[in-house]
Design an enzyme around this catalytic site. Structure first.
Site, PDB file in Angstrom:
ATOM      1  N   LEU A 112      15.928   6.858  23.202  1.00 34.11           N
ATOM      2  CA  LEU A 112      15.445   7.490  24.271  1.00 34.11           C
ATOM      3  C   LEU A 112      14.188   6.880  25.137  1.00 34.11           C
ATOM      4  O   LEU A 112      13.976   7.130  26.286  1.00 34.11           O
ATOM      5  CB  LEU A 112      15.063   9.304  24.037  1.00 34.11           C
ATOM      6  CG  LEU A 112      15.004   9.996  24.979  1.00 34.11           C
ATOM      7  CD1 LEU A 112      16.087  10.003  26.014  1.00 34.11           C
ATOM      8  CD2 LEU A 112      14.433  11.253  24.644  1.00 34.11           C
TER       9      LEU A 112
ATOM     10  N   ASN B 264      -0.289  14.813  14.672  1.00 31.06           N
ATOM     11  CA  ASN B 264      -0.691  13.676  15.974  1.00 31.06           C
ATOM     12  C   ASN B 264       0.521  13.771  17.048  1.00 31.06           C
ATOM     13  O   ASN B 264       0.658  12.625  17.640  1.00 31.06           O
ATOM     14  CB  ASN B 264      -0.641  12.340  15.160  1.00 31.06           C
ATOM     15  CG  ASN B 264      -1.358  11.488  16.039  1.00 31.06           C
ATOM     16  OD1 ASN B 264      -1.938  11.601  16.802  1.00 31.06           O
ATOM     17  ND2 ASN B 264      -1.231   9.941  15.351  1.00 31.06           N
TER      18      ASN B 264
ATOM     19  N   SER C 293     -13.512  -1.891  21.779  1.00 35.07           N
ATOM     20  CA  SER C 293     -12.457  -2.643  22.125  1.00 35.07           C
ATOM     21  C   SER C 293     -12.798  -3.088  23.506  1.00 35.07           C
ATOM     22  O   SER C 293     -13.131  -2.383  24.285  1.00 35.07           O
ATOM     23  CB  SER C 293     -11.176  -1.733  22.015  1.00 35.07           C
ATOM     24  OG  SER C 293     -10.890  -0.818  22.721  1.00 35.07           O
TER      25      SER C 293
ATOM     26  N   GLU D  73     -12.589  -6.538  19.324  1.00 33.72           N
ATOM     27  CA  GLU D  73     -11.268  -5.995  18.495  1.00 33.72           C
ATOM     28  C   GLU D  73      -9.979  -6.559  19.120  1.00 33.72           C
ATOM     29  O   GLU D  73      -9.091  -5.928  18.897  1.00 33.72           O
ATOM     30  CB  GLU D  73     -11.211  -4.346  18.497  1.00 33.72           C
ATOM     31  CG  GLU D  73     -12.333  -3.701  18.286  1.00 33.72           C
ATOM     32  CD  GLU D  73     -12.288  -2.230  18.065  1.00 33.72           C
ATOM     33  OE1 GLU D  73     -11.175  -1.733  18.145  1.00 33.72           O
ATOM     34  OE2 GLU D  73     -13.283  -1.628  18.351  1.00 33.72           O
TER      35      GLU D  73
ATOM     36  N   ASP E 148     -15.845   4.500  13.328  1.00 30.18           N
ATOM     37  CA  ASP E 148     -15.365   5.827  14.268  1.00 30.18           C
ATOM     38  C   ASP E 148     -14.614   6.669  13.599  1.00 30.18           C
ATOM     39  O   ASP E 148     -13.827   6.706  12.505  1.00 30.18           O
ATOM     40  CB  ASP E 148     -13.956   4.789  15.149  1.00 30.18           C
ATOM     41  CG  ASP E 148     -14.905   3.728  15.921  1.00 30.18           C
ATOM     42  OD1 ASP E 148     -15.712   4.050  16.542  1.00 30.18           O
ATOM     43  OD2 ASP E 148     -14.179   2.672  16.427  1.00 30.18           O
TER      44      ASP E 148
ATOM     45  N   HIS F 109     -18.210   7.123  16.773  1.00 27.70           N
ATOM     46  CA  HIS F 109     -17.514   7.659  18.114  1.00 27.70           C
ATOM     47  C   HIS F 109     -16.538   8.528  17.789  1.00 27.70           C
ATOM     48  O   HIS F 109     -15.656   8.625  16.757  1.00 27.70           O
ATOM     49  CB  HIS F 109     -16.938   6.447  18.507  1.00 27.70           C
ATOM     50  CG  HIS F 109     -16.027   6.592  19.742  1.00 27.70           C
ATOM     51  ND1 HIS F 109     -16.469   7.225  21.105  1.00 27.70           N
ATOM     52  CD2 HIS F 109     -14.786   6.561  19.855  1.00 27.70           C
ATOM     53  CE1 HIS F 109     -15.512   7.417  21.757  1.00 27.70           C
ATOM     54  NE2 HIS F 109     -14.371   6.991  21.224  1.00 27.70           N
TER      55      HIS F 109
ATOM     56  N   ASP G  18     -24.127  16.910  10.461  1.00 23.30           N
ATOM     57  CA  ASP G  18     -23.808  16.752   9.411  1.00 23.30           C
ATOM     58  C   ASP G  18     -23.655  15.300   8.939  1.00 23.30           C
ATOM     59  O   ASP G  18     -23.730  14.620   7.846  1.00 23.30           O
ATOM     60  CB  ASP G  18     -22.572  17.584   8.730  1.00 23.30           C
ATOM     61  CG  ASP G  18     -23.137  18.778   8.146  1.00 23.30           C
ATOM     62  OD1 ASP G  18     -24.424  18.910   7.968  1.00 23.30           O
ATOM     63  OD2 ASP G  18     -22.159  19.795   7.641  1.00 23.30           O
TER      64      ASP G  18
ATOM     65  N   HIS H 182     -10.173   6.616  30.756  1.00 21.67           N
ATOM     66  CA  HIS H 182      -8.694   7.150  30.658  1.00 21.67           C
ATOM     67  C   HIS H 182      -8.145   6.963  32.079  1.00 21.67           C
ATOM     68  O   HIS H 182      -7.043   7.060  32.261  1.00 21.67           O
ATOM     69  CB  HIS H 182      -8.446   8.469  30.011  1.00 21.67           C
ATOM     70  CG  HIS H 182      -9.262   8.702  28.819  1.00 21.67           C
ATOM     71  ND1 HIS H 182     -10.431   9.097  28.662  1.00 21.67           N
ATOM     72  CD2 HIS H 182      -8.557   8.406  27.692  1.00 21.67           C
ATOM     73  CE1 HIS H 182     -10.648   9.104  27.360  1.00 21.67           C
ATOM     74  NE2 HIS H 182      -9.583   8.567  26.580  1.00 21.67           N
TER      75      HIS H 182
HETATM   76  N1  GLN Z   1     -13.577   1.340  18.165  1.00 20.56           N
HETATM   77  C1  GLN Z   1     -12.415   1.788  19.109  1.00 20.56           C
HETATM   78  C2  GLN Z   1     -12.084   1.434  20.303  1.00 20.56           C
HETATM   79  O1  GLN Z   1     -12.953   0.957  20.860  1.00 20.56           O
HETATM   80  C3  GLN Z   1     -12.454   3.409  18.968  1.00 20.56           C
HETATM   81  C4  GLN Z   1     -11.264   3.895  19.703  1.00 20.56           C
HETATM   82  C5  GLN Z   1     -11.010   5.395  19.604  1.00 20.56           C
HETATM   83  O2  GLN Z   1     -11.661   6.027  19.773  1.00 20.56           O
HETATM   84  N2  GLN Z   1      -9.798   5.907  19.647  1.00 20.56           N
HETATM   85  O3  GLN Z   1     -11.051   1.063  20.504  1.00 20.56           O
HETATM   86 ZN    ZN Z   2     -12.457   7.251  21.937  1.00 22.34          ZN
END
Ligand code: GLN
Ligand code: ZN
Length: 759
Positions: free
Chosen positions: A22, A125, A436, A487, A602, A644, A659, A697
């Protein structure tokens, strides 16, 4: 007397196809290709084959989604006639093709209009398309896609139930951020929504099916008391309006309270998840309704302990009518183990992917019904052997790792307090990125050619080294303050580390749908985790040697390493998290020894594993933040730990971030209109913070003025000494053109605001 009860089924089918048929049809269709079969033709074939597979395994009820090309929530939004107005015309609902086109536009956006929001399905997910409800919403019934292909009374159409639909929908209004419905709004809307469901159910019933399933995983959330009566009323109406039996399916949690509620309605069956629930299953069940017992784990990959499952089912059978099923939809696991020939034979024996789970259901149903065949007995014996093997196998148990976890003390999870840790020498409002840089065609093709054996590991390596150097040069030219290596060598932020850790295995074909045509291949964490050798130090060194500026080391945190993998089910998740944390702690130490003064760990998935019920959340957050601190607290006071996370409902997690005690946390905030800044101010946030000021995004390049405006706002809410300037996520999905232009603006804006502060 015929009861029409069934005995064996699965909760819901996957849609993408055993060979991602698909996915390929969808992508070809979206690319404007008309030569191959249409996605709906492919979906029809896959559906029919799946139904046949279930029947052949002895399952007597076939869950049915009809033509479901993208996501089941989206299907419901279409079936209820409430696709966003910006994608519909008066003709949309008149033809299947137009309806599908409007669904695709809703999910993917068009040149003129942004897509509807997409978000994670409960604690999985998988992502669903969020229904948008305007204040004047009116529902209507459009069952065509759901009806497609129903071919017998044993077919069981599966809809998202009305309560879950409304809990997940968002209210939209001109000029306002979308928001969940208030409890009162939900109770007000439920009756008119229920009427549309009555019509849908009527149309489905006319095909002669005996059962219709309504999925209500939202009953696993905290259900406000004032919703109970509305839910009962809705199900009284729905069940009262049809001869067909209604099955309400709950999953992703202990279904007991849902059973308590639904038993007060005339629905005929309730499905419960017996994998996530406690030892004494569904004490509330009074045996009057069919209990569809989800004893086979629908979201993990381990072979079921069939003897235990059988005992559990036999005990339930004493109390009333039951059917055997999976705990949830099989969309969360790969289709079949058969192509995984590269997996180690012992590990392979321990696993059950979709096809094996279907067989397990069939076997259990025959065992309970007294019609077991020799091969069923053989499967039970194999499962007992496997569980014994897993209990004792040296492949899983590493005493050194276990001893080390047992020896962890609270001091290992604690650093010197933040205000006593020296700050690095950097300009105010230091600029950096999330890690990245663009994963270009060249990078991806180098990886593909390495896999195919066209280039050698050494050739691949030197190409990556060249890329890292180029990324460093680009950042120097842009004038960023803290650099990253970019990366390029990482296919995926979890897979990359899982390939280098003992206790983890990868599959070759274990794809599961993440959203739309996008699939992921989660690694399998099967045993005690350890790190045979440093994983990232070499890349840090390549980068740091190429520049005088500081380079930030880059790791994936323990919780995210679990959230995006299939995890072992033979020990608490918290223990597995600590094992991963210790492996990362060693990596952090090695990075530090190699000269890293900034190390980012991360945790974009820390919110994903958050338990659905508020009462269960503190315990989770305690071990999750504890694992992060175990990974990061071994460093010198002067070494900065960064983290992050990317999601917009950040405000509710501020205490958690405190925390974690990271020196700097970069977050997604540009889409939330920096509303998070107010929350930071209210919480007296005293750690470093980098509110993302470029929404990566979208391919749009934010102007310098725009970024300056956001930064000026940030400076007003947060002590400038704590502020960092960065995009809101990694740049791997962006192209170089927009990356360079946007970062130029980001650096220029930072310099402007910096000048006003120091003045
Ligand atoms: N260090 C990762 C990147 O920059 C973080 C990716 C993420 O937040 N999902 O791609
Ligand atoms: Zn992110």
């Amino acid at each position: 007397m015929t009861t029409y009860n069934f005995r064996a089924t699965v909760a819901s089918p996957p849609r993408i196809g055993p060979n991602r048929e698909l996915k390929h049809a969808l992508e070809s269709h979206w690319a404007g290709n008309t030569s191959g079969p249409t996605p709906w033709a492919v979906a029809r074939e896959l559906n029919a084959a799946y139904a046949e597979q279930l029947r052949a395994a002895g399952l007597d009820s076939v869950p049915w989604l009809g033509i479901s090309l993208y996501d089941q929530m989206l299907d419901m939004t279409a079936a209820l006639g409430v696709l966003p107005a910006r994608f519909t015309t008066p003709d949309t609902y008149a033809s299947v093709e137009q309806l599908l086109a409007a669904c695709f536009a809703t999910a993917r956006g068009t040149a003129e209009h942004p897509a509807a929001a997409m978000t994670k399905w409960f604690d999985t997910n998988y992502h669903y398309i969020v229904p948008e409800l305007e204040s004047e919403v009116s529902f209507s019934a459009h069952p065509e896609l759901l009806l497609d292909g129903i071919a017998g009374p044993e077919f069981r159409p599966v809809l998202i139930g009305p309560y879950t639909f409304l809990r997940l929908a968002r209210r939209v209004a001109e000029g306002q951020a979308p928001r969940p419905l208030t409890p009162a709004e939900l109770s007000d809307l439920l009756p008119s929504l229920t009427q549309a469901y009555v019509e849908l159910i009527g149309a489905l019933a006319a095909t002669g099916v005996r059962w219709i399933q309504l999925d209500e995983p939202a009953l696993m959330l905290d259900v406000p008391i004032e919703h109970n009566d509305a839910i009962i009323a809705a199900y009284e109406t729905l069940a009262g309006a049809t001869e067909v039996r209604l099955l309400v399916a709950t999953y992703f949690g202990d279904g007991n309270s849902a059973v308590e509620l639904l038993q007060r309605t005339p629905v005929a069956g309730i499905a419960v998840d017996l994998v996530t629930s406690a030892a004494d299953p569904v004490p509330a069940w009074d045996g009057t309704k069919l209990l569809v017992a989800g004893v086979i784990d629908g979201r993990n990959v381990w072979r079921t302990d069939l003897r235990r499952a059988k005992e559990q089912l036999e005990a339930l059978q004493q109390r009333g009518p039951i059917a055997v099923s999976t705990s949830c939809s099989l969309l969360h696991v790969p289709y079949s183990l058969e192509p995984e020939t590269a997996l180690d034979a012992e590990l392979r024996r321990w696993l059950a992917f979709g096809a094996s789970k279907i067989d397990e259901v069939g076997t259990l149903a025959r065992l309970l019904g007294g019609t077991a065949r020799p091969e069923d007995q053989a499967l039970v014996e194999l499962s007992a052997r496997v569980w014994e093997e897993r209990r004792t196998s040296p492949r899983i148990h590493n005493e050194q790792v276990r001893d080390r976890v047992r020896g962890v003390t609270e001091a290992d999870r604690r650093r010197t307090p933040f205000d006593q840790r020296p700050r690095p020498e950097l300009p105010v409002l230091p600029t950096t990125t999330i890690g990245s840089f663009p994963q270009t065609k060249e990078i991806r093709s180098a990886r593909a050619r390495l896999r195919q054996g066209v280039i050698s590991a050494a050739e691949y390596d030197s190409q990556m080294v060249a890329e890292v150097r180029a990324v460093i040069r680009a950042q120097e030219e842009l004038g960023l303050d803290v650099l990253v290596h970019g990366e390029p060598e990482r296919n995926d932020m979890v897979q990359y580390f899982s390939e280098q850790l003992d206790g983890y295995a990868a599959t070759d074909y274990g794809w599961v749908q993440s959203y739309g045509s996008r699939c992921v291949r989660p690694p399998i964490l099967y045993g005690d985790v350890s790190r045979p050798a440093p994983m990232t130090v070499r890349w840090f060194e390549v980068a740091q040697r190429a520049t005088e500026k500081p380079v930030k080391g880059m790791l994936t945190g323990p919780v995210t390493m679990l959230a995006w993998s299939f995890v072992r089910d033979d020990q608490p998740l918290s223990e597995t998290a600590d094992q991963v944390a210790l492996a990362l702690r060693d990596e952090v130490a090695d990075l530090e020894a190699a000269g890293a003064r900034f190390i980012q760990v991360d945790e974009p998935a820390i919110r994903e594993l958050l338990p659905l019920r508020v009462a269960d959340q503190p315990a989770y957050l305690a071990w999750a933040t504890g694992a992060f601190r175990l990974a990061t607290s071994g460093v010198a006071d002067s070494t900065q730990i960064h983290t992050h996370m990317c999601y917009s409902q950040f405000a509710e997690l501020i205490d958690t971030i405190l925390d974690l005690d990271a020196d700097v946390t970069s977050i997604e905030s540009s889409r939330a209109g920096m509303g998070v800044l107010q929350a930071l101010a209210q919480h007296n946030f005293h750690l470093g913070i980098g509110p993302g000021i470029w929404d990566i995004h979208s391919p749009r390049v934010p102007s310098e003025a725009e970024i300056e405006h956001l930064l000026t706002q940030a400076v007003r809410h947060v002590d400038p000494a704590l502020l960092w300037v960065n995009p809101d996520c990694g740049l791997k999905t962006r192209g170089w053109a927009e990356t360079t232009a946007s970062l130029q603006n980001l650096v220029a804006a930072a310099h402007e605001v910096r000048a006003t502060i120091t003045a």
